[in-house]
Scaffold this active site. Structure first.
Site, PDB file in Angstrom:
ATOM      1  CB  SER A 153      -5.106  10.297 -11.055  1.00 21.80           C
ATOM      2  OG  SER A 153      -5.047  11.790 -10.401  1.00 21.80           O
ATOM      3  CE1 TYR A 175      -8.486  14.591  -6.159  1.00 20.89           C
ATOM      4  CE2 TYR A 175      -6.944  14.657  -7.593  1.00 20.89           C
ATOM      5  CZ  TYR A 175      -7.201  14.296  -6.264  1.00 20.89           C
ATOM      6  OH  TYR A 175      -6.439  13.588  -5.538  1.00 20.89           O
ATOM      7  CB  THR A 196     -11.231  11.982  -5.263  1.00 22.77           C
ATOM      8  OG1 THR A 196     -10.789  10.786  -5.768  1.00 22.77           O
ATOM      9  CG2 THR A 196     -10.444  12.032  -3.945  1.00 22.77           C
ATOM     10  CE  LYS A 199      -9.313   6.764  -4.263  1.00 19.63           C
ATOM     11  NZ  LYS A 199      -8.492   7.877  -3.762  1.00 19.63           N
ATOM     12  CG  HIS A 233      -6.195  10.761  -0.817  1.00 17.26           C
ATOM     13  ND1 HIS A 233      -6.942  11.490  -1.536  1.00 17.26           N
ATOM     14  CD2 HIS A 233      -4.997  10.969  -1.646  1.00 17.26           C
ATOM     15  CE1 HIS A 233      -6.660  12.059  -2.517  1.00 17.26           C
ATOM     16  NE2 HIS A 233      -5.322  11.520  -2.731  1.00 17.26           N
TER      17      HIS A 233
HETATM   18  C1  LIG Z   1       1.613   8.704  -5.037  1.00 18.08           C
HETATM   19  C2  LIG Z   1      -0.100   8.711  -4.864  1.00 18.08           C
HETATM   20  C3  LIG Z   1      -0.988   9.616  -5.537  1.00 18.08           C
HETATM   21  C4  LIG Z   1      -1.949   9.636  -5.491  1.00 18.08           C
HETATM   22  N1  LIG Z   1      -2.819  10.439  -6.459  1.00 18.08           N
HETATM   23  C5  LIG Z   1      -4.063  10.285  -6.295  1.00 18.08           C
HETATM   24  C6  LIG Z   1      -5.132  10.974  -7.069  1.00 18.08           C
HETATM   25  O1  LIG Z   1      -4.451  11.762  -7.973  1.00 18.08           O
HETATM   26  N2  LIG Z   1      -6.458  10.971  -6.888  1.00 18.08           N
HETATM   27  C7  LIG Z   1      -6.940  10.273  -5.861  1.00 18.08           C
HETATM   28  O2  LIG Z   1      -8.211  10.143  -5.627  1.00 18.08           O
HETATM   29  N3  LIG Z   1      -6.198   9.448  -4.923  1.00 18.08           N
HETATM   30  C8  LIG Z   1      -4.924   9.546  -5.351  1.00 18.08           C
HETATM   31  N4  LIG Z   1      -4.167   8.760  -4.195  1.00 18.08           N
HETATM   32  C9  LIG Z   1      -4.820   7.982  -3.296  1.00 18.08           C
HETATM   33  C10 LIG Z   1      -5.068   6.477  -4.079  1.00 18.08           C
HETATM   34  O3  LIG Z   1      -5.848   6.557  -4.840  1.00 18.08           O
HETATM   35  C11 LIG Z   1      -5.503   5.242  -2.772  1.00 18.08           C
HETATM   36  O4  LIG Z   1      -6.637   6.114  -2.146  1.00 18.08           O
HETATM   37  C12 LIG Z   1      -4.506   5.070  -1.825  1.00 18.08           C
HETATM   38  O5  LIG Z   1      -3.296   5.117  -2.487  1.00 18.08           O
HETATM   39  C13 LIG Z   1      -4.642   3.719  -1.125  1.00 18.08           C
HETATM   40  O6  LIG Z   1      -3.782   3.498  -0.202  1.00 18.08           O
HETATM   41  P1  LIG Z   1      -2.397   2.566  -0.437  1.00 18.08           P
HETATM   42  O7  LIG Z   1      -1.321   3.279  -1.158  1.00 18.08           O
HETATM   43  O8  LIG Z   1      -2.032   2.074   0.877  1.00 18.08           O
HETATM   44  O9  LIG Z   1      -2.770   1.289  -1.296  1.00 18.08           O
HETATM   45  C14 LIG Z   1      -2.814   8.588  -4.579  1.00 18.08           C
HETATM   46  C15 LIG Z   1      -1.744   7.875  -3.630  1.00 18.08           C
HETATM   47  C16 LIG Z   1      -0.382   7.749  -4.025  1.00 18.08           C
HETATM   48  C17 LIG Z   1       0.411   6.891  -3.127  1.00 18.08           C
END
Ligand SMILES: Cc1cc2nc3c(=O)[nH]c(=O)nc-3n(C[C@H](O)[C@H](O)[C@H](O)COP(=O)(O)O)c2cc1C
Length: 402
Positions: free
Chosen positions: A121, A145, A171, A261, A285
């Site tokens: 990320s 981002y 994203t 994404k 997300h």
């Molecule tokens: C703690 C956490 C931090 C996340 N940070 C980002 C991020 O910085 N950038 C991003 O595109 N998605 C982020 N996401 C979303 C994840 O990339 C992903 O889309 C999501 O976790 C998928 O769902 P799941 O946790 O049920 O597998 C984050 C998710 C979590 C749980």
């Protein structure tokens, strides 16, 4: 009869006892301070997007074929111009070293060992170069981002290209931050602040605190040179003005595979394909942005029908079992991403915990494929996975004939 040799290493014993991702989640919750666990586990507002996404997977009904040779199954996927040993990879997550100080290093090295891709990320806590060092022979992807100060984002794109990352994942579901109410209630801050409640919560979790206090400082590693407080950085990371013009700029800058994404509508998927992207991730997300957003798994059939022959489609949100992944592939996805499933493993036991999460999901993928009577991902079709009707998405135009 033989006595089983007892496993003396507590961490290995604990992880071996975990048979599901939910088991890893339970260990993670015992070992991680509430604010960090809730930041990971939680979602936006009433957390309906996440609950519905998980429910959709639970409502899958599988239809096996019988009397087929499934002594070996091929789980390899081709995705975003490369190969993955399994039809899933690690999703980009911010603040990862907060969950466990091994953070992205554990994720990237475990992904490399398993032959699956790792996504870092923009808000990662390990630098682009250090992730490359942790996974030198595997596939690394960079999640971008578009920040208010465009130059910061552009310099990250250049660094990721220089470090050999093969895919850029932009994203687009964060014009502003979602309302993560658990974080507000916990007074979540980076670095964690000591209040009476934090101290009480820390007492049964001394390992986490020891680790946290004796390892390098938690920071946004790729952004550390940009200055500013965490709040300012977060605010700067989300720009409500980003548009197709930014996409065109980034398309021109990035030599590798460009993936968007956070796609949540068929029309947007079509527009993105016209704009020249190489792939899309259907995602809300992990339910952390718009609550009551469409379930990405539900979007699959329509999106696959409209753009599936022009672009690679991956999906995420709510995946807790390898069988969920198999259902995604059956409905036409090429690939899936796991966010929390990996982070629960990380919190449960650092690198070995991530290995265990990948192992659990991989075994579930293989077993589900064998029980379905398919020997490779190509053999999976929509015939293999249907939905029990609970919440059927209604057409926005009012036509209810799905
Ligand atoms: C703690 C956490 C931090 C996340 N940070 C980002 C991020 O910085 N950038 C991003 O595109 N998605 C982020 N996401 C979303 C994840 O990339 C992903 O889309 C999501 O976790 C998928 O769902 P799941 O946790 O049920 O597998 C984050 C998710 C979590 C749980």
């Amino acid at each position: 009869m033989k006595f089983r040799t007892p496993e003396l290493n507590g961490r290995r014993r604990r992880l071996a006892r975990a048979l599901t991702i939910y088991d890893l989640r339970a260990i993670a919750q015992r070992r991680t301070p509430a604010a960090a666990f809730d930041y990971t586990d939680g979602a936006a507002e009433m957390e309906l997007s996440l609950a519905r996404a998980r429910q959709a997977f639970e409502d899958v009904e599988f239809h096996p074929s019988i009397l087929r040779d499934v002594s070996t199954v091929d789980t390899a996927a081709t995705i975003f111009g490369g190969r993955s040993a399994m039809p899933f990879g690690i999703a980009p997550t911010g603040f990862t070293r907060l969950m466990h100080t091994e953070g992205e290093t554990a994720g990237a090295s475990a992904a490399g060992a398993a032959g699956i891709p790792f996504a870092l990320s923009t808000l990662g806590t390990t630098s682009i170069e250090d992730v490359q060092a942790a996974n030198p022979h595997g596939r690394n992807w960079f999640q971008l981002y578009v920040m208010r100060q465009r130059e910061i984002s552009y310099s990250l794109v250049e660094r990721a290209a220089a470090a050999g990352f093969d895919t850029l994942m932009l994203t687009v579901d964060t014009p502003v931050a979602g309302a993560r109410l658990r974080d507000k209630r916990n007074g979540f801050s980076i670095p964690p602040q000591l209040t009476l409640r934090t101290v009480l919560n820390a007492i049964p979790r001394p390992w986490w605190w020891w680790d946290f206090l004796t390892t390098p400082k938690l920071e946004f590693a790729s952004l550390s040179s940009t200055g500013g407080t965490v709040g300012q950085l977060l605010d700067a990371a989300m720009d409500p003005t980003i548009s197709y013009d930014d996409l065109a700029t980034i398309r021109n800058m990035w030599p590798g595979t460009l993936v968007i994404k956070g796609v949540q509508a068929v029309d947007d998927a079509k527009k993105l394909v016209d704009a020249g992207v190489d792939g899309i991730v259907l995602s809300n997300h992990g339910g952390r942005q718009l609550d009551r957003a469409p379930v990405p798994f539900h979007l699959l059939p329509d999106v696959v029908r409209e753009v599936g022959s022009h672009t690679d489609i991956a999906v995420d949100t709510g995946i807790m079992n390898g069988a969920d992944i198999v259902a995604c592939i059956a409905l036409g996805a090429k690939f899936s991403l796991i966010g929390r499933a990996y982070l629960y493993g990380l919190m449960a036991g650092g690198r070995p915990g991530v290995d265990r999460a990948i192992e659990i999901l991989s075994e579930q993928v293989v077993r589900t494929m064998k029980l379905l009577g398919v020997a490779s991902l190509d053999e999976l079709t929509p015939r293999h996975a249907t939905q029990l009707q609970r919440l059927a998405p209604r057409r926005p135009d009012g036509d209810q004939n799905l």
